[in-house]
Design a protein around this motif. Structure first.
Motif, mmCIF file in Angstrom:
data_model
loop_
_atom_site.group_PDB
_atom_site.id
_atom_site.type_symbol
_atom_site.label_atom_id
_atom_site.label_comp_id
_atom_site.label_asym_id
_atom_site.label_seq_id
_atom_site.Cartn_x
_atom_site.Cartn_y
_atom_site.Cartn_z
ATOM 1 N N GLU A 226 0.869 -1.238 -0.056
ATOM 2 C CA GLU A 226 0.120 -0.140 0.028
ATOM 3 C C GLU A 226 0.988 1.198 -0.168
ATOM 4 O O GLU A 226 2.183 1.205 0.557
ATOM 5 N N SER A 227 0.495 2.246 -0.419
ATOM 6 C CA SER A 227 0.832 3.534 -0.601
ATOM 7 C C SER A 227 0.024 4.625 -0.681
ATOM 8 O O SER A 227 -1.137 4.430 -0.841
ATOM 9 N N GLY A 228 0.319 5.858 -0.403
ATOM 10 C CA GLY A 228 -0.572 7.101 -0.482
ATOM 11 C C GLY A 228 -1.068 7.661 0.694
ATOM 12 O O GLY A 228 -1.750 8.640 0.665
ATOM 13 N N GLY A 229 -0.799 7.078 1.722
ATOM 14 C CA GLY A 229 -1.319 7.652 2.976
ATOM 15 C C GLY A 229 -0.289 9.036 3.628
ATOM 16 O O GLY A 229 0.438 9.382 2.794
ATOM 17 N N GLY A 230 -0.898 9.502 4.520
ATOM 18 C CA GLY A 230 -0.263 10.650 5.007
ATOM 19 C C GLY A 230 -1.070 11.713 5.826
ATOM 20 O O GLY A 230 -2.016 11.261 6.184
ATOM 21 N N LEU A 231 -0.566 12.821 6.216
ATOM 22 C CA LEU A 231 -1.397 13.813 6.867
ATOM 23 C C LEU A 231 -2.218 14.760 5.966
ATOM 24 O O LEU A 231 -1.670 15.180 5.005
ATOM 25 N N VAL A 232 -3.596 14.962 6.320
ATOM 26 C CA VAL A 232 -4.447 15.620 5.432
ATOM 27 C C VAL A 232 -5.364 16.528 6.366
ATOM 28 O O VAL A 232 -5.648 15.697 7.470
#
Length: 115
Positions: free
Chosen positions: A6-12
């Protein structure tokens, strides 16, 4: 060797958007159903969305109208487009692929929704 990454996570910020990707290798992805799950701190893992090999989708009530699951078999990848994110969407999001009794999980990607 089967890999699910998985990829694409982060702080938003609340109200923002993210797109998660689930890259699969080592198997014929087009013959597997795919799903996204999430686990928030101190809570059990829960289903977010699923997509069949034919492209049929279903969603948890808490994401209907905000999240969209899709797949690109040519790219061996499943996606989760997340819009109108809320602080309660904060969790580790994991991808699962399944075909009969065969199931594979990725390690997950962290999504944090905070101002």
């Amino acid at each position: 060797q089967v890999r699910v990454v998985e990829s694409g996570g982060g702080l938003v910020q609340p109200g923002g958007s993210l797109r998660l990707s689930c890259a699969v290798s080592g198997i014929n992805f087009s013959t597997y159903a795919a799903g996204w799950y999430r686990q928030a701190p101190g809570k059990q893992r829960e289903l977010v969305a699923r997509i069949t090999i034919g492209g049929r989708t279903n969603y948890a009530d808490f994401v209907k109208g905000r999240f969209t699951i899709s797949r690109d078999n040519a790219e061996n990848t499943a996606y989760l487009q997340m819009n109108s994110l809320k602080p309660e969407d904060t969790a580790v999001y994991s991808c699962n692929i399944v075909k009969f009794s065969r199931t594979y999980w990725g390690e997950g990607t962290l999504v944090t929704v905070s101002s």
